[in-house]
Design a protein around this motif. Structure first.
Motif, PDB file in Angstrom:
ATOM      1  N   LYS A 410     -40.727  -1.937   6.586  1.00  0.00           N
ATOM      2  CA  LYS A 410     -39.606  -1.458   5.792  1.00  0.00           C
ATOM      3  C   LYS A 410     -38.970  -0.247   6.456  1.00  0.00           C
ATOM      4  CE  LYS A 410     -41.465  -3.083   1.364  1.00  0.00           C
ATOM      5  NZ  LYS A 410     -41.880  -2.695   0.001  1.00  0.00           N
ATOM      6  N   LYS A 411     -37.652  -0.259   6.518  1.00  0.00           N
ATOM      7  CA  LYS A 411     -36.908   0.853   7.123  1.00  0.00           C
ATOM      8  C   LYS A 411     -35.839   1.325   6.136  1.00  0.00           C
ATOM      9  CE  LYS A 411     -38.813   0.585  11.289  1.00  0.00           C
ATOM     10  NZ  LYS A 411     -39.598   1.693  11.890  1.00  0.00           N
ATOM     11  N   ARG A 412     -35.526   2.604   6.185  1.00  0.00           N
ATOM     12  CA  ARG A 412     -34.484   3.171   5.332  1.00  0.00           C
ATOM     13  C   ARG A 412     -33.585   4.081   6.169  1.00  0.00           C
ATOM     14  NH1 ARG A 412     -36.080   3.398  -0.371  1.00  0.00           N
ATOM     15  NH2 ARG A 412     -38.144   2.442  -0.611  1.00  0.00           N
ATOM     16  N   PHE A 413     -32.296   4.033   5.890  1.00  0.00           N
ATOM     17  CA  PHE A 413     -31.365   4.967   6.525  1.00  0.00           C
ATOM     18  C   PHE A 413     -30.087   5.014   5.697  1.00  0.00           C
ATOM     19  CE2 PHE A 413     -30.910   0.870   8.759  1.00  0.00           C
ATOM     20  CZ  PHE A 413     -29.559   0.583   8.542  1.00  0.00           C
ATOM     21  N   LYS A 414     -29.211   5.935   6.045  1.00  0.00           N
ATOM     22  CA  LYS A 414     -27.903   6.034   5.397  1.00  0.00           C
ATOM     23  C   LYS A 414     -26.814   5.647   6.395  1.00  0.00           C
ATOM     24  CE  LYS A 414     -29.042   9.760   2.134  1.00  0.00           C
ATOM     25  NZ  LYS A 414     -28.683  11.157   1.696  1.00  0.00           N
ATOM     26  N   LEU A 415     -25.843   4.920   5.902  1.00  0.00           N
ATOM     27  CA  LEU A 415     -24.723   4.561   6.765  1.00  0.00           C
ATOM     28  C   LEU A 415     -23.965   5.826   7.172  1.00  0.00           C
ATOM     29  CD1 LEU A 415     -23.240   1.379   5.023  1.00  0.00           C
ATOM     30  CD2 LEU A 415     -24.949   1.525   6.853  1.00  0.00           C
ATOM     31  N   LYS A 416     -23.487   5.807   8.424  1.00  0.00           N
ATOM     32  CA  LYS A 416     -22.785   6.965   8.950  1.00  0.00           C
ATOM     33  C   LYS A 416     -21.643   6.493   9.827  1.00  0.00           C
ATOM     34  CE  LYS A 416     -23.452  10.940  12.032  1.00  0.00           C
ATOM     35  NZ  LYS A 416     -24.428  11.640  12.912  1.00  0.00           N
ATOM     36  N   ARG A 417     -20.445   7.045   9.602  1.00  0.00           N
ATOM     37  CA  ARG A 417     -19.317   6.685  10.448  1.00  0.00           C
ATOM     38  C   ARG A 417     -19.597   7.124  11.883  1.00  0.00           C
ATOM     39  NH1 ARG A 417     -16.171   8.082   5.850  1.00  0.00           N
ATOM     40  NH2 ARG A 417     -15.096   6.246   5.032  1.00  0.00           N
ATOM     41  N   LEU A 418     -19.507   6.177  12.783  1.00  0.00           N
ATOM     42  CA  LEU A 418     -19.769   6.479  14.198  1.00  0.00           C
ATOM     43  C   LEU A 418     -18.491   6.903  14.903  1.00  0.00           C
ATOM     44  CD1 LEU A 418     -22.129   3.467  14.938  1.00  0.00           C
ATOM     45  CD2 LEU A 418     -22.756   5.799  14.275  1.00  0.00           C
ATOM     46  N   ILE A 419     -17.344   6.543  14.327  1.00  0.00           N
ATOM     47  CA  ILE A 419     -16.046   6.971  14.880  1.00  0.00           C
ATOM     48  C   ILE A 419     -15.142   7.414  13.728  1.00  0.00           C
ATOM     49  CG2 ILE A 419     -16.062   5.579  16.962  1.00  0.00           C
ATOM     50  CD1 ILE A 419     -14.359   3.549  15.446  1.00  0.00           C
TER      51      ILE A 419
END
Length: 419
Positions: A410-419
């Protein structure tokens, strides 16, 4: 004496045979008119379509036997069948072998030409005596990238015959004879330059108080918003931030390059803000495809925000705003690129992870099989819907269940604008 009646009988039926032969010859000529035709007595045909990653997909029937899904592609010079197995099933006799050029890192790919192929579209549109290019192998892998059994492309053969309205809002393509089409008053008419088989349009790109008018091919077969081939330009102002990534896949394989944002793009009176542009590495978009001194392409991420009408015979493009015209342009905020694999396209696999992206920091690796993303999988959603989730909102929490070898992780992260 017995032979005379027999001779008279032959003389009587000879004119009948000749008239039948003439009639039959005329019928065959009518039946074998080359190219796509509208059904008799019909002035417009509506064809519902599916949309995957901003691409238009419809069912077509080949030789009245096999129905496959094809992409409607204004950038396609020829009708293309991507999977040779289907050609073998249909018993095609190839008349010659050719090398064709297309976007990607390979110089050219091998294809075979099948002639006198018949293709039918929904609504009674028929195409007779057509040439079909069959790829030696499936270089495009449309089914893997779209998560759907898509194995073909159709373009100029259709657009050169009809005025084609594409209603992205309602998912309907309308075909009319050029003589029957009457432009609607609320649509803006733009000059469309047809060079060879491809449609070109002038568009202005604004960056840092500089405006550049560029000649771009209008490409319904590309999912990006806009692609700029900067190797053809020495004056354009580049975005301050560029992210190296896989732009997609063309006929000649993977297209490596960069993505960035341009301040504004205008098409006629329509203005698009903060547009994401794709910039291929030099050589990845090949020289042979640049006939007509084009600077790049306008693709589905812009076109799908509009409703458009292609009128090749009169060299016009008619446009009006669609329902999602004002939606922001977003790119995958996870940093991981997914495709479908397996005989049933039921396996979701990571094929790229961008450095310093949320997926990279979470420890996701190329080759990982994604079992769930926020509870979604390929049994409950399409890959297009899953990719839409990964573009939805900066800061959105994402829970991913992956299979690595025989271990579930299981992995967790937050979306982040790369540009």
């Amino acid at each position: 004496m017995s032979k005379k009646p027999k001779a008279k009988f032959h003389l009587l039926i000879l004119p009948i045979i000749l008239s039948l032969m003439i009639l039959k010859s005329g019928q065959l000529a009518a039946q074998t008119e080359i190219g796509f035709l509208m059904p008799k007595g019909v002035d417009r045909v509506e064809v519902p379509f599916e949309k995957f990653s901003n691409l238009i997909v419809i069912p077509v029937q080949i030789n009245d036997v096999l129905t496959l899904k094809f992409i409607i592609d204004t950038g396609a010079e020829s009708i293309i069948l991507t999977e040779k197995l289907f050609a073998e099933m249909l018993g095609f006799d190839f008349v010659r072998e050719i090398n064709i050029h297309g976007p990607g890192i390979i110089d050219s790919v091998k294809a075979f030409v099948a002639s006198n192929v018949n293709i039918s579209l929904p609504g009674g549109i028929t195409g007779n005596g057509l040439n079909l290019l069959v790829l030696e192998r499936d270089y495009l892998e449309l089914h893997k990238n779209l998560g759907e059994e898509v194995y073909g492309i159709i373009g100029y053969d259709l657009f050169s015959r009809f005025v084609i309205s594409i209603d992205y809002d309602d998912g309907v393509m309308i075909l009319q004879r050029p003589s029957d089409y009457k432009p609607r008053r609320f649509m803006e008419a733009l000059p469309l330059q047809i060079e060879g088989t491809k449609p070109y349009l002038l568009s202005a790109f604004h960056q840092k108080d500089q405006a550049d008018t560029l000649k771009l091919m209008v490409d319904t077969g590309a999912s990006h918003a806009a692609l700029l081939d900067v190797s053809t330009m020495d004056h354009i102002v580049m975005p301050d931030k560029l992210v190296a990534t896989r732009l997609g896949r063309g006929l000649a394989g993977e297209i490596p390059g960069y993505i960035g944002r341009i301040d504004k793009c205008t098409i006629g009176d329509l203005k698009f803000d903060d547009v994401i542009i794709s910039i291929p590495e030099e050589g990845a978009y090949i020289k042979a495809i640049k006939r007509g001194s084009r600077h790049g392409t306008i693709g589905g991420d812009i076109l799908s925000r509009l409703n458009v009408v292609f009128d090749y015979p009169h060299e016009k493009l008619y446009v009006r705003k669609g329902r999602n015209f004002s939606d922001p342009f977003e790119y995958n905020m996870s940093g991981m690129t997914l495709i479908t694999e397996g005989s049933q396209l039921d396996s979701l696999v990571v094929i790229e992870v961008l450095k310093k992206s949320p997926a990279h920091h979470a420890g996701i690796k190329v080759g990982d099989q994604v079992l769930k993303i926020n509870g979604m999988n390929l049994r409950s959603a399409t890959i297009s819907e899953i990719n839409a989730l990964l573009r939805r909102k900066h800061g959105l929490k994402v829970k991913v269940v992956i299979l690595r070898g025989d271990r579930k992780i299981k992995k967790r992260f937050k979306l982040k604008r790369l540009i």
